[in-house]
Enzyme design. Structure first.
Site, PDB file in Angstrom:
ATOM      1  N   ARG A 134       0.831  -1.209   0.000  1.00 54.50           N
ATOM      2  CA  ARG A 134       0.000   0.000   0.000  1.00 54.50           C
ATOM      3  C   ARG A 134       0.861   1.252   0.000  1.00 54.50           C
ATOM      4  NH1 ARG A 134      -4.547   0.347   4.525  1.00 54.50           N
ATOM      5  NH2 ARG A 134      -2.758   0.747   5.844  1.00 54.50           N
ATOM      6  N   LYS A 236      -2.851   6.219   1.572  1.00 52.48           N
ATOM      7  CA  LYS A 236      -2.742   6.639   2.966  1.00 52.48           C
ATOM      8  C   LYS A 236      -1.791   7.833   3.094  1.00 52.48           C
ATOM      9  CE  LYS A 236      -3.002   4.320   7.408  1.00 52.48           C
ATOM     10  NZ  LYS A 236      -4.363   4.750   7.724  1.00 52.48           N
ATOM     11  N   GLU A 272     -16.410   5.968   4.407  1.00 52.67           N
ATOM     12  CA  GLU A 272     -15.759   5.317   5.540  1.00 52.67           C
ATOM     13  C   GLU A 272     -15.817   6.228   6.752  1.00 52.67           C
ATOM     14  OE1 GLU A 272     -11.822   5.258   3.288  1.00 52.67           O
ATOM     15  OE2 GLU A 272     -11.126   5.590   5.331  1.00 52.67           O
TER      16      GLU A 272
HETATM   17  C1  COI Z   1      -4.617   2.791  11.421  1.00 48.30           C
HETATM   18  O1  COI Z   1      -5.643   2.190  11.635  1.00 48.30           O
HETATM   19  O2  COI Z   1      -3.505   2.227  11.520  1.00 48.30           O
HETATM   20  C2  COI Z   1      -4.609   4.176  11.001  1.00 48.30           C
HETATM   21  O3  COI Z   1      -3.659   4.560  10.386  1.00 48.30           O
HETATM   22  C3  COI Z   1      -5.679   5.105  11.369  1.00 48.30           C
HETATM   23  C4  COI Z   1      -5.136   6.259  12.156  1.00 48.30           C
HETATM   24  C5  COI Z   1      -6.069   7.400  12.061  1.00 48.30           C
HETATM   25  C6  COI Z   1      -4.884   5.868  13.587  1.00 48.30           C
END
Ligand code: COI
Length: 389
Positions: A134, A236, A272
């Site tokens: 990813r 991300k 989401e």
């Molecule tokens: C995760 O779930 O690892 C994330 O990156 C979300 C984050 C906002 C804590």
């Protein structure tokens, strides 16, 4: 011997009886008798805690806040797009140019994955290759070079081993591992940064939400959107997260746990939650919004889909009209930080819809299976886990 096995590509290992090196992995002792040497910076100030194998910490008080651990990993990428040898150093602040690409134009990505303690005291990682993949996809979208899958997974193993005393006991949480890929080279005009840094730190964590494992109360947001078609919602990037803070803060001030976003075009289809994906359950059918570019392809999302299909559920990845919230029997969220979290209610267009939660739910069944695989109490038939010891 654990370190010898996993500090493979980036660090040279010597027996601690060797006197040839002035640089070592921190100042503390490693009971296995090995320490890493490389062209590392001098270790930072010693951690207030010793590098003992165990730490005297009240694991029951753990939430989802930053608990600085002993080491971080840094690997730089120069102008030619090649990553240099990674270095482990004491966890601490980093120096950045004021004109770094990440500070000025948000050129950055992050990942999140976890190491879990097993019953026998060892620990394992869950699907680190998926996070690596990813990050590669995201890097392409954000015009950045990215570490290879091998470099990423090797670094994650190293950071886990170096901080192993911070992997909580079984049932008390996990070690959250946070890889970052950021534009650290200076830029003034809008352009990709000339240099990049891949950095990993880790923190022990437990429940993400203040509700603990209690059901969440979500709010359907119809003013702010999280992502739009052609944007970066499907990767991300750090720049997806600050824009939702306003919606989260407002929802929390009204007593909700988090926000459920709608599509930006019609404000009709579910997308989401701020930090996780969403699933609806109706009988034997489980539905989740399809990853069409605006939805983050979560590793937990993907794993839950595979587990559910394996257990005989029909899983649909498709557009989900918000009206379907009114017919669902159960709703749950998935994410690395969040895990699999039951949703007790959703407030949509001023109407509060309540859902089944508790022991005999699909959410609980899938959650128990996932955690069992992650912690080694259920056989990992899929080959998802990576043993560290
Ligand atoms: C995760 O779930 O690892 C994330 O990156 C979300 C984050 C906002 C804590």
């Amino acid at each position: 011997m654990i370190l010898r096995r996993f500090f493979s590509s980036s660090f040279r290992l010597v027996s601690s009886s060797s006197s040839s090196s002035s640089s070592k992995l921190g100042g503390g002792c490693h009971r296995d008798g090995f320490r890493a040497v490389s062209s590392m910076p001098e270790p930072c100030q010693s951690s207030p805690l010793s590098d003992d194998e165990s730490c005297d910490f009240d694991w029951d008080s753990l939430g989802f806040g930053l608990m600085p651990t002993d080491y971080m990993y840094i690997m730089k990428c120069s102008k030619d797009g090649k990553f240099e040898r990674g270095q482990m150093s004491r966890y601490g602040n980093i120096e950045l140019s004021p004109s770094a690409g990440v500070l000025n134009y948000g050129q950055g990505l992050f990942e999140g994955l976890k190491a879990y303690r097993k019953r026998d005291g060892g620990f394992r990682l869950f699907r680190p290759d998926q996070n690596a993949l990813r990050m590669m996809t995201g890097a392409e979208r954000m015009c950045m070079p990215s570490p290879s899958i091998e470099q990423f997974v090797d670094a994650v193993k190293q950071i886990t081993i170096a901080n192993r005393r911070w992997v909580p006991p079984l049932g008390k949480g996990s070690l959250y591992i946070r890889p970052l890929l950021i534009g650290t080279g200076p830029v003034l005009g809008l352009a990709p940064a000339p240099e990049y840094t891949f950095l990993i730190y880790a923190s022990p964590v437990r429940n993400y939400f203040k509700e603990g494992s209690a059901p969440l109360n979500l709010y359907v947001e119809n003013e702010f959107v999280r992502a739009s078609r052609g944007g970066t919602g499907g990767v991300k990037t750090i720049s997806n997260y600050a824009p939702v803070l306003k919606a989260i803060t407002r929802a929390k001030s009204r007593g909700f746990s988090d926000v459920l976003y709608l599509d930006s075009v019609n404000k009709r289809d579910l997308e989401e939650v701020s930090s996780c994906n969403i699933f609806l359950v109706k009988g034997n059918v489980i539905s989740t919004p399809a990853t069409n570019g605006t939805i983050l392809p979560g590793v937990t999302r993907k794993s839950i889909i595979e587990i559910a299909r394996d257990r005989g559920y029909e899983v649909e990845e498709r557009a989900i009209n918000m009206e379907e919230l009114f017919d669902a029997h159960e709703v749950f969220c998935t994410g690395t930080a969040v895990g699999v979290a039951p949703v007790g209610s959703i407030t949509c267009m001023d109407r509060r819809i309540e859902y089944q939660t508790g022991a005999d739910t699909t959410c609980q069944e899938l959650y128990s299976t996932l955690v069992g695989i992650q912690t080694g109490t259920i056989e990992d038939k899929m080959g998802w886990t990576v043993e560290i010891s």
